[in-house]
Design a protein around this motif. Structure first.
Motif, short mmCIF file in Angstrom:
data_model
loop_
_atom_site.label_atom_id
_atom_site.label_comp_id
_atom_site.label_asym_id
_atom_site.label_seq_id
_atom_site.Cartn_x
_atom_site.Cartn_y
_atom_site.Cartn_z
N HIS A 280 0.81 -1.22 0.00
CA HIS A 280 0.00 0.00 0.00
C HIS A 280 0.84 1.27 0.00
O HIS A 280 0.30 2.37 -0.16
N ARG A 281 2.18 1.13 0.14
CA ARG A 281 3.07 2.28 0.06
C ARG A 281 4.28 1.96 -0.82
O ARG A 281 5.43 2.05 -0.36
N PRO A 282 4.07 1.58 -2.07
CA PRO A 282 5.21 1.24 -2.94
C PRO A 282 6.09 2.47 -3.18
O PRO A 282 5.59 3.56 -3.41
N GLU A 283 7.41 2.27 -3.12
CA GLU A 283 8.34 3.38 -3.27
C GLU A 283 9.23 3.26 -4.50
O GLU A 283 9.89 4.21 -4.89
N THR A 284 9.26 2.09 -5.12
CA THR A 284 10.10 1.86 -6.29
C THR A 284 9.29 1.15 -7.37
O THR A 284 8.23 0.59 -7.07
N PRO A 285 9.78 1.14 -8.61
CA PRO A 285 9.09 0.37 -9.65
C PRO A 285 8.96 -1.10 -9.29
O PRO A 285 7.96 -1.74 -9.62
N GLU A 286 9.97 -1.64 -8.60
CA GLU A 286 9.91 -3.04 -8.19
C GLU A 286 8.81 -3.25 -7.14
O GLU A 286 8.08 -4.24 -7.19
N ASP A 287 8.72 -2.30 -6.20
CA ASP A 287 7.64 -2.37 -5.22
C ASP A 287 6.29 -2.32 -5.92
O ASP A 287 5.37 -3.07 -5.58
N ASP A 288 6.18 -1.43 -6.87
CA ASP A 288 4.91 -1.24 -7.57
C ASP A 288 4.51 -2.50 -8.33
O ASP A 288 3.34 -2.90 -8.31
N ARG A 289 5.47 -3.12 -8.96
CA ARG A 289 5.19 -4.37 -9.69
C ARG A 289 4.69 -5.44 -8.74
O ARG A 289 3.66 -6.10 -9.00
N ASP A 290 5.39 -5.63 -7.61
CA ASP A 290 4.98 -6.66 -6.68
C ASP A 290 3.70 -6.28 -5.94
O ASP A 290 2.94 -7.17 -5.52
N ALA A 291 3.44 -4.99 -5.78
CA ALA A 291 2.18 -4.56 -5.18
C ALA A 291 1.01 -4.98 -6.06
O ALA A 291 -0.05 -5.39 -5.56
N GLU A 292 1.19 -4.89 -7.38
CA GLU A 292 0.15 -5.34 -8.31
C GLU A 292 -0.09 -6.84 -8.19
O GLU A 292 -1.23 -7.30 -8.18
N GLU A 293 0.99 -7.59 -8.09
CA GLU A 293 0.85 -9.03 -7.96
C GLU A 293 0.18 -9.39 -6.63
O GLU A 293 -0.69 -10.28 -6.57
N ALA A 294 0.57 -8.70 -5.56
CA ALA A 294 -0.04 -8.95 -4.26
C ALA A 294 -1.53 -8.63 -4.27
O ALA A 294 -2.33 -9.34 -3.66
#
Length: 310
Positions: A280-294
């Motif tokens: 719910h607080r992605p800070e990087t493109p990698e976070d954002d990608r995994d946030a979508e998967e989660a």
């Protein structure tokens, strides 16, 4: 067919009748259970987002093997309008978010992190969940006193001790009973789910363990902190635990032990290289990608445990 719960989002700010008595629990006026035209201005939000292209989504390490997710490239995720109502139940404030047209007549309680129910990251996530058809209740766990980044870190433990966990559990029980009562009034008997982040993720286990009435069918804990392993054995429904393997606040070894104590079918999903708060607080493109998967994992879990067979 029962009246649509989308209309629970009637608001006093639209000029309609007051929804609640500010000094006690309330029953929504019968007219609030009937559909109404989408003309509530800022209290209606259109959810529409385009997911990042993920040609090679990574496999997820879980407690029982790898989970491969199929994510369509450039998938467009759109929903109808989402209504937000501010409610007050026995002195506890909350936001109630409902989808107008694709409402699946199923409820979720979303428990925030320490920054509280007004925090934009929590509210944005709640909107997105409502976009998927759910009725999402987001309570003020801290009675108007959430943690703030402006406070000295040295004051954190004292602040946390000022929010008694028994009081928080009682507040959530009151809100749960209110939501069940409203569902019953609308002729809906489906059970609820509970989702939590960080502090709220830890409380997911508390709430499910104390659910003697069987209101909840499942729970989802995102990197829950200070989970009480003693009460985990009292949880009788499947729980999905989502965490990153570099999170210092949610140790995987302890999380997997807690998972073994909870209801049959519980699962731990671990994202490699991710830290605390990445969903719910992605800070990087990698976070954002995994946030979508989660989010996809969560959505599939809710569909399986709340929508199927109910």
């Amino acid at each position: 067919m029962a009246a649509s719960l989308a209309s629970l989002s009637y608001s006093t700010k639209t000029g309609a009748q007051p929804l609640f008595n500010r000094y006690r629990s309330h029953r929504l006026h019968p007219s609030c259970l009937l559909p109404h035209p989408p003309s509530i201005g800022k209290h209606i939000t259109r959810c529409s987002r385009k997911q990042r292209s993920m040609e090679k989504p990574s496999a997820l390490e879980t407690s029982d093997g790898a989970v491969n997710l199929k994510v369509d490239n450039d998938e467009e995720e759109t929903c109808e309008l989402v209504n937000r109502t501010e409610v007050l139940i026995d002195s506890v404030e909350a936001h109630l978010l409902t989808a107008v047209k694709n409402n699946n007549e199923t409820g979720l309680i979303l428990l925030s992190d320490v920054f509280g129910f007004q925090d934009s990251s929590t509210r944005d996530f709640a909107y997105r969940v409502a976009c998927n058809g759910y009725n999402v209740l987001v309570p003020d766990l801290f009675r108007g006193d959430p943690w703030s980044e402006n406070r000295p870190e040295s004051e954190y433990e004292e602040w946390r001790r000022g929010h008694d966990l028994n009081r928080i559990r009682n507040d959530i029980r009151t809100l749960t009973e209110w939501m069940v009562d409203e569902f019953a009034a609308a002729g809906i008997s489906k059970k609820l789910g509970v989702i939590g982040f960080c502090f709220g993720g830890g409380r997911v286990v508390d709430i499910l363990a104390a659910d003697k009435n069987g209101y909840f069918s499942t729970g989802i804990s995102f990197y829950g902190t200070r989970i009480d392993s003693v009460v985990a054995g009292d949880v009788n429904v499947p729980v999905l635990f989502i965490a990153g393997d570099t999170d210092p606040l949610c140790q995987l070894e302890g999380l997997k032990e807690i998972k073994e104590k909870t209801g049959d079918g519980s699962k731990v999903v671990v994202f490699e290289g991710r830290g605390h708060g990445f969903v719910h607080r992605p800070e990087t493109p990698e976070d954002d990608r995994d946030a979508e998967e989660a989010f996809s994992v969560m959505r599939n879990w809710l569909h399986q445990h709340l929508l199927r067979g109910h």
